[in-house]
Motif scaffolding. Structure first.
Motif, short mmCIF file in Angstrom:
data_model
loop_
_atom_site.label_atom_id
_atom_site.label_comp_id
_atom_site.label_asym_id
_atom_site.label_seq_id
_atom_site.Cartn_x
_atom_site.Cartn_y
_atom_site.Cartn_z
N GLU B 108 1.16 -1.23 0.14
CA GLU B 108 -0.13 -0.08 0.10
C GLU B 108 0.83 1.38 -0.05
N VAL B 111 2.46 1.78 -3.60
CA VAL B 111 1.31 2.13 -4.30
C VAL B 111 0.92 3.73 -3.93
N GLU B 112 1.01 4.14 -2.87
CA GLU B 112 0.69 5.48 -2.59
C GLU B 112 1.85 6.38 -2.98
N GLN B 115 1.37 6.85 -6.69
CA GLN B 115 0.04 7.82 -7.08
C GLN B 115 0.63 9.21 -6.83
N GLU B 191 -14.66 -7.99 -8.60
CA GLU B 191 -13.57 -8.22 -7.32
C GLU B 191 -13.79 -9.45 -6.55
N ASP B 308 -1.84 -2.38 -13.09
CA ASP B 308 -1.16 -1.35 -12.36
C ASP B 308 -1.07 -1.80 -10.80
N TYR B 310 -2.79 -1.12 -8.20
CA TYR B 310 -4.09 -1.68 -7.48
C TYR B 310 -4.17 -3.21 -7.83
N ASP B 311 -4.00 -3.52 -9.02
CA ASP B 311 -3.88 -4.92 -9.48
C ASP B 311 -3.04 -5.63 -8.46
N LEU B 313 -2.07 -4.98 -5.51
CA LEU B 313 -2.61 -4.81 -4.10
C LEU B 313 -3.70 -5.89 -3.92
N GLN B 314 -4.47 -6.00 -4.89
CA GLN B 314 -5.75 -6.93 -4.83
C GLN B 314 -5.35 -8.24 -4.82
N ARG B 317 -3.84 -9.14 -1.46
CA ARG B 317 -5.02 -9.14 -0.74
C ARG B 317 -5.51 -10.60 -0.65
#
Lengths: 341, 341, 341, 341
Positions: B108, B111-112, B115, B191, B308, B310-311, B313-314, B317
Motif C-alpha cells: 500500500e 502504491v501511494e 500515485q 472483485e 497497475d 491496484y492490481d 494490491l488486490q 490481498r
C-alpha cells in the motif's frame, strides 16, 4: 439362486420404464409386475406390449408376491425407505434409485434393514458405469497416475428442472451433486473427511424461492489427504457437461464430454462442432443398461453389488455436510454431522 | 514524452535478462544501465554485447541517473518497495515484478508513493498477455458467454523449486497462485469478496519443513455473485499445466495448454502426443514480449498501463486471505483482512 | 571460414526483407548490402534503420563485392539461374528461394555450376523446418511408424493470388505444390518414381485464362513402393490448411494445423474455435527463422546444408511430371521426363 | 402393405445374425424363417431362442413361402444375383449385402429383375447410416460448405482378412473400397466420371499370391468437376480408421474416428488416449440398426429405399474401373467400361 430372475418394478415414471426396457433385453430376466399409484389403461397397454402380466396400484401386494425375487424401487424419494424395509423383510433383493432418503437417520435405518435381512441392495449411481468414468477409474486403480492429489468434477445440466420438481428435490446437493459426491469417492479411492460449499442463485430466482441454489462449488478433503472440487450448474446452454479429472503423483487422467458425432465444420467464421450429447438419457444410456446387467449378474452369481447402501449413505452424508456448510459458512467434517443435525 | 525511452534495469537475474532482451528489440527503447548486487565481469560482457553502457552494483545511482526515464525492478521481492519509493520520488516510471511485497501495508505504501509522484507503475502479471487467456477475456468482454457464473483456473508447475527458493518464496499463495488470483480478477470482471483455501503437502515434505503447501484448491466468491476455483500443484510430471475456463449464462469459454507441435502418433499401443510446452519461459515467451511492448507504448503515448499497483494490491490481498483461511480453517472476506492482520 | 558471415541480399521484396530481419538477429551475421531493381529512398531508409550500408540496383556489383561471403537470392524466379551461376563463379555461398527455375535444364545448369565452384547452395523449402513437420519426420526416422506405406499432404491457401502473379507463377505445381513435393520426399524417405495429376478450375476462371489450375490432386509412387497423395486448393475460406500424415507398418504420424490460441467457445449454437493461423507468414514464421540460422550454421561449421540443389531439382522434376500428367492424362514416370520434354 | 412385415433371412453367417437381432428389436417385424446351406442343431437353437419358427437349408422354399414379405440376402456374393432374381419374381422385397456381384452384367440383370417386378431392393451400404458421415452429408446438402471441390476418404482395416477370404473376396476394390466408392457418391452429390488407381502389396505377400493389393490410393473425377481421393490399407495397427472430408467453396466438413471413451492420460511420457473403436462391428453397430429400421420403414410406408440397386451398380462400376486402371496403368472413364470389358 433361481435360473430366471423375476422382477417387480415399483414406480412407472420415466426411470422405471427405462429400467424395464433394459431388463427386458436380458434373457435371464422376467418382469412379473409393475406398480404405480397412478396406474391406468395407458400403463396397462405399455405393460401388455412387453409381456408384463401384472399392473397394480398396490406396491405392498407386489412386494408380497412370492414369485418375485427382486424389486426395482423407482418411485418418489419419500417412499424409498419404507419400500426398502418392506422388501428387505420380504427377502427380496433391491435396486433403488438415488437418493435413498433426504434424512441420514432414515437412510441408515434402510441400510440396516437390508443388512439384517441379508438381501442385496444396489443404488442407482449409474455414472459409475459410464464408459469414460470407468476408464478413468481403471487408470487410477492400475496406478497409471500414482497417488491421487486432486479430483475435479464438472457437472452441469442443460436446463433447470420445473419448479414443481425443485420444491421436492431435496436441493441441489441431494438431488444433483449427489452423483458427483459418489463419483468423487469412486475416483479418489478414499473417503471424504471435510466439505466446504459455496453456492448462489445466478440462473433463476425460482431457486431462491425454493430455498435452493442453482450454482455451486464444493471443495472436498479426503482421508488420504487428497483434495477435490466439484462445480455444478443447473443450466449450461451448450448442453450436458460431464467431465472429470484425477491428478496424481505420476500424471493425470481426464475425461471430456461425449458428442453425437465427430464432424468438424470449418468456414470463414471459424471451426464448429456439435454440442455434447443432450442430457442424461443420451449420455448415460449405455450406463443404465450396464448397471441393470451387473445387478442381475450379482444376483445370479451371488456376488457383491457394485454400488451398495453404504455408498448411498456416504454420498448423502457429503450432501448433508455441503448443505450445512452453506448455512454455517464454514467447512464441515463428516464426523461432525451427528452433533450438528 | 521523450522520443526514445531510456531504461535502467535493477536485478540481472533470469527475468531481468529476459526483459532486457525483449526491450532491445524495440526501436524506441535504449537500455542505459543495469545494476545487480553481484555484478561481475560476466555481466559486463553480457551488457557489452547488447550495447548497455553502464553496469553497476549501485541501484541508487541508477535511479538517480537523470538520463533514465523508466526503471525495471527485477531484484528480489524484499527490495521492491524501497526501490519503487525511490524511483517514484525520482520521477521515474516503473515496471515491477510480482509480488510487490509480502506485506499488504508495505505494498500500500509503495502504491501511494507512485500515485503521489504521478508516475506509471506496471506489474509483471505477464499471463494477462498470453494469447489464450486474452482470447477468453475478449469473449467475456464481448458478452459471448453472458454473465459470468463460474471461473475455473488450473495452474500446475512441472517441477517444484529448490528448497532455498521455497524458504524465501512467501509461500504457495503469494509466490505461485498470485498469478491465478490476478487471472481470476482479469477474467471475472469483478472483485473477489471472499476466499476459502484447502491445502496440503503431498509431493515433498520439504514444503512442510518450510511451513508451506505444495497442493491447494482455493474457492472464490466475487462481488457480482460469481464463484471461482483455482487448483495449484507444484509438480505435474506431464509438464506445465495452464488452463482456464469461464462459464456463464450464454455459454463457456475455455483455453487448454499449448503444445510444441500438433503431431499425433497412432500405434498399436494407443494415440500419443507430446506434452505441453515445458514451463513458463516457453509458454509465456510471447506474453513477456508483449507486456514490455505495451509498457513502453503506455509511456510513449501517455496511456494507462494494463496492470497497475491496484492490481498488485488486490492479488496480494487475495493471497493473504487464502493464507489466513488455511490457518483459521474458514472462509475469509477481503474486508476482514484489516482486523485479522 | 570467417568469424562473421557477411551477406548480400538480392531482391528486397517481402521475402527478402523477412530473411534480412531474421539474419539480423544472429550475432555472427552482418548484412553488407541489398540490391533491388527498384531500389528507392524508402528502401534506403529501411536499410539505414538496420545498419545495412549499401543499397544498390546492381546485383552484379553486389555479387562482386569481395567482402561478401554469401548471397541470398530473393528476386523473381527468372533471375535465379543467372544469379546462382554468377554467385557460384564468384565463390559465394548461396541461399536461393524456390523454385530455382521453371526449366529443368536450367536448374540442372545452376546446380552444376554450384558443384563445380564448390560453394554451398541452400533452397528455401522452409516447411522442412516447421515444428510440426519436423516432429513427423523424426518419428519416421526413429522407426516409430515402421515402413512407410502412405504419405498424405493437404495444402490449401486462404486466398488465391492476384492475376498478375498467377500469370508468371509457373502454374500450381511449380509455384504452390512444389513445397508439397519436397515435403513428400522429406517425409517418405524415398524418391518419387511416378506421378499422376488430376486438376481443375473450380474457384476462379482467371486460372483457366492463365492456363493454370486452382484445385488439384496428385498421386505419387515412391521407389520403395510407398504411395502418396497431395491435394491443393488455391482458396480455403477457413484459412491456411497445412496438414501431413505418414502411415506405415507400425502406425501413423499426423500433424494438423496451428491455431492462434486454444480457446474453445461453447454456446447454444455449438462449439467454436478460431480458424488456423492465417497464412504462410504466420504459420511458418519460426521455420523461416530456423532455415536462415541453419544456413549460417552450415557456413560457420562447414557442414552440409539441410536442403540442397538436388532437392530443388527433384521437386521441380515432380512438378514437371505433374504438369505433363495433366496434359497427357496419364501417369508420368520421372525417368520419362527427358524424352517427353 | 401388411401391418407386420414377415421376413426370411438367407445366410446365417455373422452378418445374417446381426441383421436378425436388429430386426427382432422392431415391433412391426417378425422373422419367419432363416435358411443356410450349413443349417444345423446350433442354428436351430439360436433360432428357437429368438422365436424364429423355421430353419432350413432350402433357400428356394424360403423364397416361395407365401407368408414372407421380404428377404434378407446375407449369403456369399456368388449367390446374390440368382437369389435376387428368384425373390423379385416371387414378389418379395429384398435387402441384399454388398456387392451384388463381381460382374457388372450380372448386377445389371439383377437390378432389371427388381425393376420389372416392382419390388424394393436395398443394398447394405451401412456406412451411409453412420452418425458421423450422415452429419457431413447433411452439411453438404444444406450448403454449409458451398460447392464441392474435393472429397477425401480414408478407410483402413485393423487386420487383413484370412487368405481363404482374400481368394474369393473379389479384390480390394470390390470387397473393401466399394464402401468408399459409395461414400464418395453419397458425399459428393455427383457421379464419378473417371478413376485412377495406384496400388501395391506392402503388408503381406499373400495378397500378391491372390493377385490382389493391400494398399491403394484411388483418385476420382466427378461429373460436376470435383475431385476425390480414397486411400485404403488392409492393416492399420492402431485400429479401424474411418475418416472423411468434404472441401468446398465455403469451407470443409470433416469427420474423424470414434473412440471407446474420451479419457486422456497425461504422464511424463506424453499424452495418450485409447485407439479408435476396433472394427466395423463396433464402429457401425448403430448404422446396422438404422439401415434395417429404415428398410422396414420404407416397406411399411411404401417409400423409396435409401440405397438402391442403382447405387450398387455405380459403386461396382467404379470398382471395376479402378481394377482396370491398375491393369492399364492409366485413368479409366466409367463410360469406357463397356468397351474395355
Amino acid at each position: 439362486m433361481v435360473q430366471k430372475i423375476k422382477i417387480g418394478i415399483i414406480g412407472a415414471g420415466r426411470i422405471g420404464k427405462i429400467h424395464a426396457d433394459n431388463l427386458l433385453r436380458l434373457p435371464q430376466v422376467e418382469i412379473v409386475a409393475i406398480s404405480d399409484l397412478f396406474a391406468n389403461a395407458e400403463l396397462e397397454a405399455w405393460a401388455a406390449e412387453r409381456g408384463i402380466a401384472t399392473v397394480t396400484k398396490d406396491s405392498a401386494a407386489l412386494i408380497a408376491d412370492p414369485e418375485i425375487n427382486a424389486i426395482f424401487i423407482c418411485s418418489s424419494t419419500d417412499t424409498h425407505v419404507p419400500l426398502i424395509k418392506q422388501a428387505a423383510e420380504a427377502g427380496k433383493h433391491i435396486f433403488c434409485e438415488k437418493p435413498v432418503s433426504m434424512t441420514l437417520s432414515q437412510t441408515e435405518e434402510a441400510v440396516e434393514a437390508v443388512q439384517k435381512a441379508g438381501v442385496k441392495l444396489q443404488i442407482g449411481f449409474n455414472r459409475r458405469f459410464d464408459h469414460n468414468f470407468k476408464r478413468i477409474r481403471e487408470h487410477v486403480e492400475q496406478g497409471t497416475i500414482g497417488e491421487t492429489h486432486i479430483v475435479k468434477i464438472t457437472s452441469r445440466d442443460p436446463n433447470p428442472p420445473h419448479k414443481d420438481y425443485i420444491k421436492v428435490s431435496g436441493g441441489m446437493f441431494m438431488d444433483m451433486m449427489i452423483h458427483d459426491f459418489d463419483m468423487a469417492r469412486f475416483l479418489a479411492g478414499s473417503e471424504v473427511e471435510e466439505v466446504f460449499a459455496q453456492g448462489n442463485v445466478l440462473i433463476d430466482p425460482v431457486f431462491a424461492e425454493c430455498d435452493d441454489l442453482d450454482t455451486a462449488i464444493v471443495t472436498l478433503r479426503f482421508q488420504n489427504g487428497a483434495l477435490g472440487v466439484i462445480d455444478n450448474s443447473r443450466q449450461a446452454v451448450y448442453g450436458y457437461d460431464q467431465r472429470v479429472e484425477v491428478f496424481g503423483s505420476k500424471g493425470s487422467a481426464a475425461a471430456t464430454n461425449d458428442h453425437p458425432n465427430t464432424a468438424e465444420i470449418s468456414t470463414a467464421e471459424g471451426i464448429v462442432r456439435d454440442k455434447p450429447l443432450h442430457f442424461f438419457l443420451e449420455r448415460y444410456n449405455a450406463a443404465y443398461v450396464e448397471e441393470t446387467e451387473l445387478f442381475i449378474e450379482a444376483l445370479l452369481q451371488d456376488k457383491k453389488v457394485k454400488v451398495d447402501g453404504y455408498d448411498a449413505l456416504q454420498a448423502e452424508r457429503i450432501a448433508r455436510a455441503a448443505k450445512l456448510s452453506v448455512k454455517l459458512r464454514r467447512p464441515v467434517k463428516l464426523s461432525e454431522l451427528h452433533e450438528l443435525t
